[in-house]
Design a protein around this motif. Structure first.
Motif, PDB file in Angstrom:
ATOM      1  N   GLY A 259      42.249  25.027  42.761  1.00  0.00           N
ATOM      2  CA  GLY A 259      41.096  24.757  43.597  1.00  0.00           C
ATOM      3  C   GLY A 259      40.126  23.813  42.888  1.00  0.00           C
ATOM      4  N   TYR A 260      39.387  23.032  43.661  1.00  0.00           N
ATOM      5  CA  TYR A 260      38.411  22.108  43.061  1.00  0.00           C
ATOM      6  C   TYR A 260      37.357  21.743  44.095  1.00  0.00           C
ATOM      7  CZ  TYR A 260      40.871  18.159  45.329  1.00  0.00           C
ATOM      8  OH  TYR A 260      41.434  17.285  46.229  1.00  0.00           O
ATOM      9  N   ASP A 261      36.371  20.956  43.659  1.00  0.00           N
ATOM     10  CA  ASP A 261      35.231  20.661  44.526  1.00  0.00           C
ATOM     11  C   ASP A 261      35.494  19.547  45.524  1.00  0.00           C
ATOM     12  OD1 ASP A 261      35.182  18.355  43.001  1.00  0.00           O
ATOM     13  OD2 ASP A 261      33.300  18.834  41.967  1.00  0.00           O
ATOM     14  N   GLY A 262      36.678  19.019  45.534  1.00  0.00           N
ATOM     15  CA  GLY A 262      37.038  17.995  46.506  1.00  0.00           C
ATOM     16  C   GLY A 262      36.905  16.578  46.001  1.00  0.00           C
ATOM     17  N   THR A 263      36.286  16.402  44.813  1.00  0.00           N
ATOM     18  CA  THR A 263      36.156  15.064  44.245  1.00  0.00           C
ATOM     19  C   THR A 263      37.296  14.804  43.264  1.00  0.00           C
ATOM     20  OG1 THR A 263      34.822  15.758  42.339  1.00  0.00           O
ATOM     21  CG2 THR A 263      33.650  15.286  44.409  1.00  0.00           C
ATOM     22  N   ARG A 264      37.612  13.550  43.079  1.00  0.00           N
ATOM     23  CA  ARG A 264      38.706  13.199  42.173  1.00  0.00           C
ATOM     24  C   ARG A 264      38.407  13.652  40.746  1.00  0.00           C
ATOM     25  NH1 ARG A 264      43.027   9.933  42.743  1.00  0.00           N
ATOM     26  NH2 ARG A 264      43.944   8.994  40.880  1.00  0.00           N
ATOM     27  N   GLN A 265      37.124  13.596  40.368  1.00  0.00           N
ATOM     28  CA  GLN A 265      36.742  13.939  39.003  1.00  0.00           C
ATOM     29  C   GLN A 265      36.538  15.443  38.813  1.00  0.00           C
ATOM     30  OE1 GLN A 265      35.039  11.718  40.958  1.00  0.00           O
ATOM     31  NE2 GLN A 265      36.046   9.871  40.144  1.00  0.00           N
ATOM     32  N   GLY A 266      36.458  16.189  39.901  1.00  0.00           N
ATOM     33  CA  GLY A 266      36.156  17.616  39.813  1.00  0.00           C
ATOM     34  C   GLY A 266      37.202  18.376  39.019  1.00  0.00           C
ATOM     35  N   ILE A 267      36.762  19.265  38.112  1.00  0.00           N
ATOM     36  CA  ILE A 267      37.700  20.000  37.278  1.00  0.00           C
ATOM     37  C   ILE A 267      38.591  20.874  38.148  1.00  0.00           C
ATOM     38  CG2 ILE A 267      36.073  21.891  36.861  1.00  0.00           C
ATOM     39  CD1 ILE A 267      37.356  22.161  34.060  1.00  0.00           C
ATOM     40  N   LYS A 268      39.863  20.875  37.838  1.00  0.00           N
ATOM     41  CA  LYS A 268      40.846  21.628  38.613  1.00  0.00           C
ATOM     42  C   LYS A 268      40.973  23.022  38.002  1.00  0.00           C
ATOM     43  CE  LYS A 268      41.413  17.810  40.884  1.00  0.00           C
ATOM     44  NZ  LYS A 268      40.480  16.949  40.153  1.00  0.00           N
ATOM     45  N   LYS A 269      40.685  24.042  38.794  1.00  0.00           N
ATOM     46  CA  LYS A 269      40.633  25.423  38.329  1.00  0.00           C
ATOM     47  C   LYS A 269      41.768  26.239  38.946  1.00  0.00           C
ATOM     48  CE  LYS A 269      35.589  24.987  38.195  1.00  0.00           C
ATOM     49  NZ  LYS A 269      34.293  25.518  38.714  1.00  0.00           N
ATOM     50  N   LEU A 270      42.122  27.313  38.247  1.00  0.00           N
ATOM     51  CA  LEU A 270      43.261  28.130  38.653  1.00  0.00           C
ATOM     52  C   LEU A 270      42.814  29.314  39.503  1.00  0.00           C
ATOM     53  CD1 LEU A 270      46.332  28.713  38.379  1.00  0.00           C
ATOM     54  CD2 LEU A 270      45.778  30.037  36.320  1.00  0.00           C
ATOM     55  N   GLY A 271      43.429  29.450  40.668  1.00  0.00           N
ATOM     56  CA  GLY A 271      43.165  30.582  41.545  1.00  0.00           C
ATOM     57  C   GLY A 271      44.403  31.445  41.717  1.00  0.00           C
TER      58      GLY A 271
ATOM     59  N   HIS B  66      40.067  25.201  30.964  1.00  0.00           N
ATOM     60  CA  HIS B  66      40.741  23.908  30.874  1.00  0.00           C
ATOM     61  C   HIS B  66      41.243  23.524  32.260  1.00  0.00           C
ATOM     62  CE1 HIS B  66      41.206  25.734  26.820  1.00  0.00           C
ATOM     63  NE2 HIS B  66      40.997  24.496  26.388  1.00  0.00           N
ATOM     64  N   TRP B  67      41.417  22.245  32.436  1.00  0.00           N
ATOM     65  CA  TRP B  67      41.954  21.676  33.674  1.00  0.00           C
ATOM     66  C   TRP B  67      43.372  22.200  33.896  1.00  0.00           C
ATOM     67  CZ3 TRP B  67      39.695  16.827  35.808  1.00  0.00           C
ATOM     68  CH2 TRP B  67      40.459  16.260  36.835  1.00  0.00           C
ATOM     69  N   VAL B  68      43.644  22.790  35.090  1.00  0.00           N
ATOM     70  CA  VAL B  68      44.979  23.319  35.414  1.00  0.00           C
ATOM     71  C   VAL B  68      45.345  22.925  36.843  1.00  0.00           C
ATOM     72  CG1 VAL B  68      46.401  25.375  35.719  1.00  0.00           C
ATOM     73  CG2 VAL B  68      44.725  25.300  33.868  1.00  0.00           C
ATOM     74  N   GLU B  69      46.436  22.201  36.971  1.00  0.00           N
ATOM     75  CA  GLU B  69      46.954  21.871  38.301  1.00  0.00           C
ATOM     76  C   GLU B  69      48.464  21.675  38.222  1.00  0.00           C
ATOM     77  OE1 GLU B  69      45.915  18.025  39.941  1.00  0.00           O
ATOM     78  OE2 GLU B  69      45.466  17.246  37.948  1.00  0.00           O
ATOM     79  N   ASP B  70      49.087  21.638  39.396  1.00  0.00           N
ATOM     80  CA  ASP B  70      50.517  21.346  39.496  1.00  0.00           C
ATOM     81  C   ASP B  70      51.334  22.306  38.623  1.00  0.00           C
ATOM     82  OD1 ASP B  70      52.494  19.945  40.693  1.00  0.00           O
ATOM     83  OD2 ASP B  70      51.953  17.999  39.856  1.00  0.00           O
ATOM     84  N   MET B  71      51.113  23.597  38.832  1.00  0.00           N
ATOM     85  CA  MET B  71      51.691  24.589  37.928  1.00  0.00           C
ATOM     86  C   MET B  71      52.980  25.202  38.465  1.00  0.00           C
ATOM     87  SD  MET B  71      49.876  26.337  40.260  1.00  0.00           S
ATOM     88  CE  MET B  71      48.201  25.918  39.774  1.00  0.00           C
ATOM     89  N   MET B  72      53.739  25.806  37.556  1.00  0.00           N
ATOM     90  CA  MET B  72      54.854  26.673  37.893  1.00  0.00           C
ATOM     91  C   MET B  72      54.846  27.836  36.915  1.00  0.00           C
ATOM     92  SD  MET B  72      57.534  26.545  35.460  1.00  0.00           S
ATOM     93  CE  MET B  72      58.908  26.960  36.499  1.00  0.00           C
ATOM     94  N   VAL B  73      55.444  28.963  37.337  1.00  0.00           N
ATOM     95  CA  VAL B  73      55.427  30.170  36.514  1.00  0.00           C
ATOM     96  C   VAL B  73      56.831  30.742  36.415  1.00  0.00           C
ATOM     97  CG1 VAL B  73      54.515  32.512  36.270  1.00  0.00           C
ATOM     98  CG2 VAL B  73      53.038  30.683  37.159  1.00  0.00           C
ATOM     99  N   ILE B  74      57.226  31.115  35.207  1.00  0.00           N
ATOM    100  CA  ILE B  74      58.494  31.780  34.963  1.00  0.00           C
ATOM    101  C   ILE B  74      58.205  33.025  34.139  1.00  0.00           C
ATOM    102  CG2 ILE B  74      58.927  30.294  32.941  1.00  0.00           C
ATOM    103  CD1 ILE B  74      61.911  30.559  33.502  1.00  0.00           C
ATOM    104  N   LYS B  75      58.839  34.136  34.497  1.00  0.00           N
ATOM    105  CA  LYS B  75      58.616  35.380  33.759  1.00  0.00           C
ATOM    106  C   LYS B  75      59.805  35.644  32.840  1.00  0.00           C
ATOM    107  CE  LYS B  75      57.130  40.175  34.279  1.00  0.00           C
ATOM    108  NZ  LYS B  75      56.922  41.322  35.214  1.00  0.00           N
ATOM    109  N   GLN B  76      59.499  35.892  31.570  1.00  0.00           N
ATOM    110  CA  GLN B  76      60.522  36.191  30.575  1.00  0.00           C
ATOM    111  C   GLN B  76      60.122  37.487  29.882  1.00  0.00           C
ATOM    112  OE1 GLN B  76      63.284  34.754  30.284  1.00  0.00           O
ATOM    113  NE2 GLN B  76      64.131  35.319  28.311  1.00  0.00           N
ATOM    114  N   GLY B  77      60.894  38.545  30.075  1.00  0.00           N
ATOM    115  CA  GLY B  77      60.487  39.843  29.553  1.00  0.00           C
ATOM    116  C   GLY B  77      59.234  40.310  30.259  1.00  0.00           C
ATOM    117  N   ASN B  78      58.211  40.653  29.507  1.00  0.00           N
ATOM    118  CA  ASN B  78      56.942  41.102  30.086  1.00  0.00           C
ATOM    119  C   ASN B  78      55.879  40.012  30.120  1.00  0.00           C
ATOM    120  OD1 ASN B  78      57.830  43.799  30.494  1.00  0.00           O
ATOM    121  ND2 ASN B  78      57.505  44.230  28.309  1.00  0.00           N
TER     122      ASN B  78
END
Length: 325
Positions: free
Chosen positions: A93-105, A127-139
């Protein structure tokens, strides 16, 4: 002809015999190669359960909250992970501007359609977080995402909500030298038989593959060359980026998005390709899976019992249901 008879022939006869048998060997080689190529082609299948979908009638199933909220807009690839009967959704999520910091929801669901947002959102904004993927390994949940300036990074969590940043990914050329400076993003990570595999793009100009035994240093394979390039068809002739890797019935399937060179502004489509070794890829002849005019990218195939659902994640989350019963 017995072996000793070869020595009884004169020179021209011997040359003709050798030439004749060489031709027979060449024909046999071509014939066997043709059989081999046919068998390889037959191994690459694109089953209907991975390619045939219909839009859910109540799309979008998730979108930004809009003005007055931390997520005025959402962007790029979010990620859905199904664990038994529970669905996780991470998004930017972000504020809609190109420069707006990208936050994780974060949001969760019991059916993959109706979502509840975390009251802790944004769950990570250091920190800036976008375009993510998640993999679970063990716990441990491992998140691979773009940071600022499209630099791939690694974060970890034990509860899917509280994340710790490990740092930027250290990607090296096959000779051990760091890759050239510049963006390397849209990371897709796969773990198999003790090896971690990292797919990444550079300026959407191709998809590279690197491996690591421990996620600390990633080393390019395939002679530092991309495992996939844009084209030759028009739907992905300009740019491509990988979204997801799954393994189904012994074959690897890559979900990727692409855009055509003639489209301005760029309109993205979601597509699929297949491979037996993660290096040599065959693009589906029925691509794209989505129409250019709807501009749906960042696709994910999520298992739903014995079937797959097909989600697209950019700007909003849309669901496509399987046509196959």
């Amino acid at each position: 002809m017995k072996p000793d008879d070869c020595y009884k022939m004169n020179g021209p006869t011997v040359k003709f015999y050798i030439r004749f048998n060489t031709s027979r060997l060449l024909v046999l080689t071509i014939f066997l190669y043709g059989i081999s190529s046919t068998l390889v082609a037959e191994e690459i299948r694109f089953p209907d359960e991975l390619t045939k979908f219909r839009p859910y009638t109540s799309n979008p199933i998730f979108e930004a909250q809009g003005p007055g909220h931390w997520d005025v807009k959402i962007r790029e690839r979010g990620w859905i992970l199904k664990e038994e009967d529970f669905y996780h959704l991470w998004f930017t999520g972000y504020d809609g501007t190109r420069q707006g910091i990208k936050k994780l929801g974060y949001a969760w669901s019991c059916d993959g359609i109706h979502w509840t947002r975390s009251p802790c959102n944004p769950i990570y904004q250091q920190h800036w977080v976008e375009d993510m993927m998640v993999i679970k390994q063990g716990n441990t949940y491992h998140m691979f995402a773009e940071g600022k300036n499209d630099i791939a990074q690694h974060l970890t969590s034990t509860d899917a909500v509280n994340w710790t940043r490990v740092g930027a990914l250290d990607v090296r050329m096959s000779d051990g030298k760091p890759i050239a400076a510049g963006p390397y993003g849209t990371p897709v990570v796969w773990y198999e038989k003790g090896t971690w595999y990292l797919f990444y793009e550079r300026r959407d100009a191709g998809i590279w593959l690197a491996t690591s035994p421990d996620m600390k240093v990633w080393t390019n394979i395939n002679n530092d060359q991309p495992v996939m390039l844009p084209g030759p068809e028009s739907y992905d002739q300009k740019m491509i980026a990988m979204n997801q890797l799954i393994k189904y019935q012994g074959t690897y399937y890559m979900v990727f998005h692409g855009t055509a060179a003639v489209q301005k502004p760029s309109l993205w489509t979601t597509n699929i390709a297949a491979s037996q070794n993660m290096i040599d890829w065959v693009k589906y002849s029925g691509n794209p899976l989505t129409r250019p005019e709807v501009n749906q990218s960042s696709g994910l195939l999520i298992p739903d019992g014995n079937r797959f659902r097909f989600y697209t994640m950019h700007n909003q989350v849309d669901l496509n249901l399987p046509v196959v019963p």
